[in-house]
Design a protein around this motif. Structure first.
Motif, PDB file in Angstrom:
ATOM      1  N   TYR A 283      67.311 -22.155 -49.184  1.00 42.67           N
ATOM      2  CA  TYR A 283      66.268 -23.046 -49.706  1.00 42.67           C
ATOM      3  C   TYR A 283      65.597 -23.833 -48.587  1.00 42.67           C
ATOM      4  O   TYR A 283      64.390 -24.060 -48.609  1.00 42.67           O
ATOM      5  N   LEU A 284      66.370 -24.256 -47.604  1.00 47.09           N
ATOM      6  CA  LEU A 284      65.790 -24.936 -46.447  1.00 47.09           C
ATOM      7  C   LEU A 284      64.866 -23.976 -45.685  1.00 47.09           C
ATOM      8  O   LEU A 284      63.769 -24.358 -45.257  1.00 47.09           O
ATOM      9  N   HIS A 285      65.295 -22.735 -45.540  1.00 43.85           N
ATOM     10  CA  HIS A 285      64.483 -21.713 -44.879  1.00 43.85           C
ATOM     11  C   HIS A 285      63.167 -21.507 -45.638  1.00 43.85           C
ATOM     12  O   HIS A 285      62.091 -21.483 -45.029  1.00 43.85           O
ATOM     13  N   LEU A 286      63.246 -21.381 -46.946  1.00 45.43           N
ATOM     14  CA  LEU A 286      62.042 -21.180 -47.750  1.00 45.43           C
ATOM     15  C   LEU A 286      61.113 -22.402 -47.685  1.00 45.43           C
ATOM     16  O   LEU A 286      59.886 -22.246 -47.677  1.00 45.43           O
ATOM     17  N   THR A 287      61.691 -23.584 -47.616  1.00 42.44           N
ATOM     18  CA  THR A 287      60.878 -24.791 -47.478  1.00 42.44           C
ATOM     19  C   THR A 287      60.137 -24.792 -46.146  1.00 42.44           C
ATOM     20  O   THR A 287      58.936 -25.100 -46.094  1.00 42.44           O
ATOM     21  N   THR A 288      60.831 -24.428 -45.076  1.00 45.11           N
ATOM     22  CA  THR A 288      60.173 -24.385 -43.766  1.00 45.11           C
ATOM     23  C   THR A 288      59.117 -23.286 -43.714  1.00 45.11           C
ATOM     24  O   THR A 288      58.103 -23.445 -43.033  1.00 45.11           O
ATOM     25  N   VAL A 289      59.316 -22.203 -44.442  1.00 51.60           N
ATOM     26  CA  VAL A 289      58.284 -21.157 -44.537  1.00 51.60           C
ATOM     27  C   VAL A 289      57.024 -21.742 -45.171  1.00 51.60           C
ATOM     28  O   VAL A 289      55.911 -21.551 -44.665  1.00 51.60           O
ATOM     29  N   GLY A 290      57.192 -22.455 -46.269  1.00 53.55           N
ATOM     30  CA  GLY A 290      56.048 -23.069 -46.939  1.00 53.55           C
ATOM     31  C   GLY A 290      55.317 -24.060 -46.046  1.00 53.55           C
ATOM     32  O   GLY A 290      54.079 -24.099 -46.007  1.00 53.55           O
ATOM     33  N   ILE A 291      56.077 -24.841 -45.289  1.00 53.82           N
ATOM     34  CA  ILE A 291      55.467 -25.800 -44.367  1.00 53.82           C
ATOM     35  C   ILE A 291      54.724 -25.071 -43.258  1.00 53.82           C
ATOM     36  O   ILE A 291      53.600 -25.460 -42.884  1.00 53.82           O
ATOM     37  N   THR A 292      55.303 -23.999 -42.738  1.00 53.98           N
ATOM     38  CA  THR A 292      54.649 -23.223 -41.682  1.00 53.98           C
ATOM     39  C   THR A 292      53.320 -22.666 -42.149  1.00 53.98           C
ATOM     40  O   THR A 292      52.306 -22.761 -41.440  1.00 53.98           O
ATOM     41  N   ILE A 293      53.307 -22.082 -43.333  1.00 51.12           N
ATOM     42  CA  ILE A 293      52.065 -21.503 -43.868  1.00 51.12           C
ATOM     43  C   ILE A 293      51.024 -22.604 -44.074  1.00 51.12           C
ATOM     44  O   ILE A 293      49.854 -22.444 -43.685  1.00 51.12           O
ATOM     45  N   THR A 294      51.444 -23.702 -44.661  1.00 51.73           N
ATOM     46  CA  THR A 294      50.524 -24.815 -44.907  1.00 51.73           C
ATOM     47  C   THR A 294      49.938 -25.352 -43.605  1.00 51.73           C
ATOM     48  O   THR A 294      48.723 -25.551 -43.495  1.00 51.73           O
ATOM     49  N   LEU A 295      50.788 -25.562 -42.610  1.00 50.76           N
ATOM     50  CA  LEU A 295      50.308 -26.076 -41.326  1.00 50.76           C
ATOM     51  C   LEU A 295      49.397 -25.073 -40.626  1.00 50.76           C
ATOM     52  O   LEU A 295      48.429 -25.469 -39.969  1.00 50.76           O
ATOM     53  N   PHE A 296      49.689 -23.788 -40.739  1.00 50.94           N
ATOM     54  CA  PHE A 296      48.842 -22.757 -40.130  1.00 50.94           C
ATOM     55  C   PHE A 296      47.434 -22.821 -40.720  1.00 50.94           C
ATOM     56  O   PHE A 296      46.442 -22.843 -39.987  1.00 50.94           O
ATOM     57  N   VAL A 297      47.342 -22.893 -42.017  1.00 51.66           N
ATOM     58  CA  VAL A 297      46.035 -22.927 -42.689  1.00 51.66           C
ATOM     59  C   VAL A 297      45.297 -24.228 -42.367  1.00 51.66           C
ATOM     60  O   VAL A 297      44.106 -24.205 -42.012  1.00 51.66           O
ATOM     61  N   ILE A 298      45.981 -25.356 -42.455  1.00 51.80           N
ATOM     62  CA  ILE A 298      45.337 -26.644 -42.184  1.00 51.80           C
ATOM     63  C   ILE A 298      44.887 -26.734 -40.734  1.00 51.80           C
ATOM     64  O   ILE A 298      43.756 -27.154 -40.453  1.00 51.80           O
ATOM     65  N   ARG A 299      45.740 -26.334 -39.798  1.00 50.20           N
ATOM     66  CA  ARG A 299      45.368 -26.406 -38.386  1.00 50.20           C
ATOM     67  C   ARG A 299      44.217 -25.469 -38.067  1.00 50.20           C
ATOM     68  O   ARG A 299      43.344 -25.806 -37.250  1.00 50.20           O
ATOM     69  N   PHE A 300      44.180 -24.305 -38.704  1.00 46.86           N
ATOM     70  CA  PHE A 300      43.049 -23.409 -38.479  1.00 46.86           C
ATOM     71  C   PHE A 300      41.765 -24.046 -38.999  1.00 46.86           C
ATOM     72  O   PHE A 300      40.724 -24.007 -38.331  1.00 46.86           O
ATOM     73  N   TYR A 301      41.845 -24.631 -40.182  1.00 46.40           N
ATOM     74  CA  TYR A 301      40.672 -25.303 -40.746  1.00 46.40           C
ATOM     75  C   TYR A 301      40.198 -26.411 -39.812  1.00 46.40           C
ATOM     76  O   TYR A 301      39.010 -26.528 -39.533  1.00 46.40           O
ATOM     77  N   TRP A 302      41.104 -27.234 -39.323  1.00 49.30           N
ATOM     78  CA  TRP A 302      40.729 -28.312 -38.410  1.00 49.30           C
ATOM     79  C   TRP A 302      40.129 -27.761 -37.117  1.00 49.30           C
ATOM     80  O   TRP A 302      39.180 -28.322 -36.580  1.00 49.30           O
TER      81      TRP A 302
ATOM     82  N   VAL B 103      53.310 -31.776 -32.604  1.00 49.68           N
ATOM     83  CA  VAL B 103      54.776 -31.691 -32.529  1.00 49.68           C
ATOM     84  C   VAL B 103      55.398 -31.090 -33.788  1.00 49.68           C
ATOM     85  O   VAL B 103      56.311 -30.261 -33.700  1.00 49.68           O
ATOM     86  N   THR B 104      54.925 -31.483 -34.957  1.00 57.37           N
ATOM     87  CA  THR B 104      55.540 -31.080 -36.226  1.00 57.37           C
ATOM     88  C   THR B 104      55.656 -29.564 -36.392  1.00 57.37           C
ATOM     89  O   THR B 104      56.731 -29.083 -36.798  1.00 57.37           O
ATOM     90  N   PRO B 105      54.622 -28.783 -36.084  1.00 58.12           N
ATOM     91  CA  PRO B 105      54.786 -27.324 -36.247  1.00 58.12           C
ATOM     92  C   PRO B 105      55.910 -26.747 -35.391  1.00 58.12           C
ATOM     93  O   PRO B 105      56.631 -25.849 -35.833  1.00 58.12           O
ATOM     94  N   HIS B 106      56.095 -27.286 -34.195  1.00 60.66           N
ATOM     95  CA  HIS B 106      57.155 -26.765 -33.318  1.00 60.66           C
ATOM     96  C   HIS B 106      58.544 -27.120 -33.850  1.00 60.66           C
ATOM     97  O   HIS B 106      59.458 -26.288 -33.814  1.00 60.66           O
ATOM     98  N   ILE B 107      58.684 -28.329 -34.352  1.00 59.19           N
ATOM     99  CA  ILE B 107      59.965 -28.733 -34.938  1.00 59.19           C
ATOM    100  C   ILE B 107      60.258 -27.886 -36.175  1.00 59.19           C
ATOM    101  O   ILE B 107      61.369 -27.371 -36.343  1.00 59.19           O
ATOM    102  N   ASN B 108      59.264 -27.737 -37.040  1.00 55.75           N
ATOM    103  CA  ASN B 108      59.447 -26.950 -38.258  1.00 55.75           C
ATOM    104  C   ASN B 108      59.764 -25.494 -37.928  1.00 55.75           C
ATOM    105  O   ASN B 108      60.666 -24.897 -38.526  1.00 55.75           O
ATOM    106  N   ASP B 109      59.027 -24.907 -36.982  1.00 54.31           N
ATOM    107  CA  ASP B 109      59.256 -23.498 -36.649  1.00 54.31           C
ATOM    108  C   ASP B 109      60.613 -23.285 -35.995  1.00 54.31           C
ATOM    109  O   ASP B 109      61.242 -22.242 -36.173  1.00 54.31           O
ATOM    110  N   THR B 110      61.084 -24.275 -35.238  1.00 55.28           N
ATOM    111  CA  THR B 110      62.435 -24.187 -34.671  1.00 55.28           C
ATOM    112  C   THR B 110      63.478 -24.198 -35.783  1.00 55.28           C
ATOM    113  O   THR B 110      64.417 -23.394 -35.784  1.00 55.28           O
ATOM    114  N   LEU B 111      63.289 -25.081 -36.756  1.00 58.63           N
ATOM    115  CA  LEU B 111      64.192 -25.124 -37.909  1.00 58.63           C
ATOM    116  C   LEU B 111      64.117 -23.824 -38.708  1.00 58.63           C
ATOM    117  O   LEU B 111      65.140 -23.305 -39.169  1.00 58.63           O
TER     118      LEU B 111
END
Length: 133
Positions: free
Chosen positions: A10-29, A44-52
């Protein structure tokens, strides 16, 4: 009570969701030239999340005992290869050195396609190609 494997999953799936969300938002920005990209937490947050994400994924592989190099784990090898492809596409889509917007957009769309394929591999547990090579 939830098993350790399920908690990590579940933690893995949560980090997947965060990664996808950050990818889309950062691309938009990046596309809009937003000053949000220069904020410390955005860098910093994407690197911490992707490490997790990487740690939980590796832990799930270890706990499951599944080898990506076995016949039953071929889908996992396909998934890991696509993760590397996704990372490279992310560098192109979000990078400072990509000057042509068409290339940036192509990398973004291909990155989303990789994420979808990774999801399908994880859901189905079937390799991309069947048969022997």
């Amino acid at each position: 009570m939830m098993s350790a494997y399920m908690a990590i999953k579940y933690l893995h799936l949560t980090t997947v969701g965060i990664t996808i969300t950050l990818f889309v938002i950062r691309f938009y920005w990046r596309w809009r030239g937003s000053p949000w990209l220069t904020r410390g937490w955005v860098r910093v947050t994407p690197h911490i999340n992707d490490t997790l994400l990487l740690i939980t994924g590796a832990t799930l592989i270890i706990l499951s005992g599944l080898s990506p190099f076995s016949a039953n784990g071929r889908w996992l090898l396909d998934k890991l290869v696509l993760v590397v492809v996704y990372i490279l596409l992310g560098f192109v889509a979000l990078g400072k050195h990509t000057r042509r917007e068409k290339i940036r957009w192509l990398a973004f769309i291909c990155g989303l396609a990789c994420l979808y394929t990774i999801y399908r591999l994880a859901s189905s547990k079937l390799p991309l190609l069947t048969g022997s090579l």
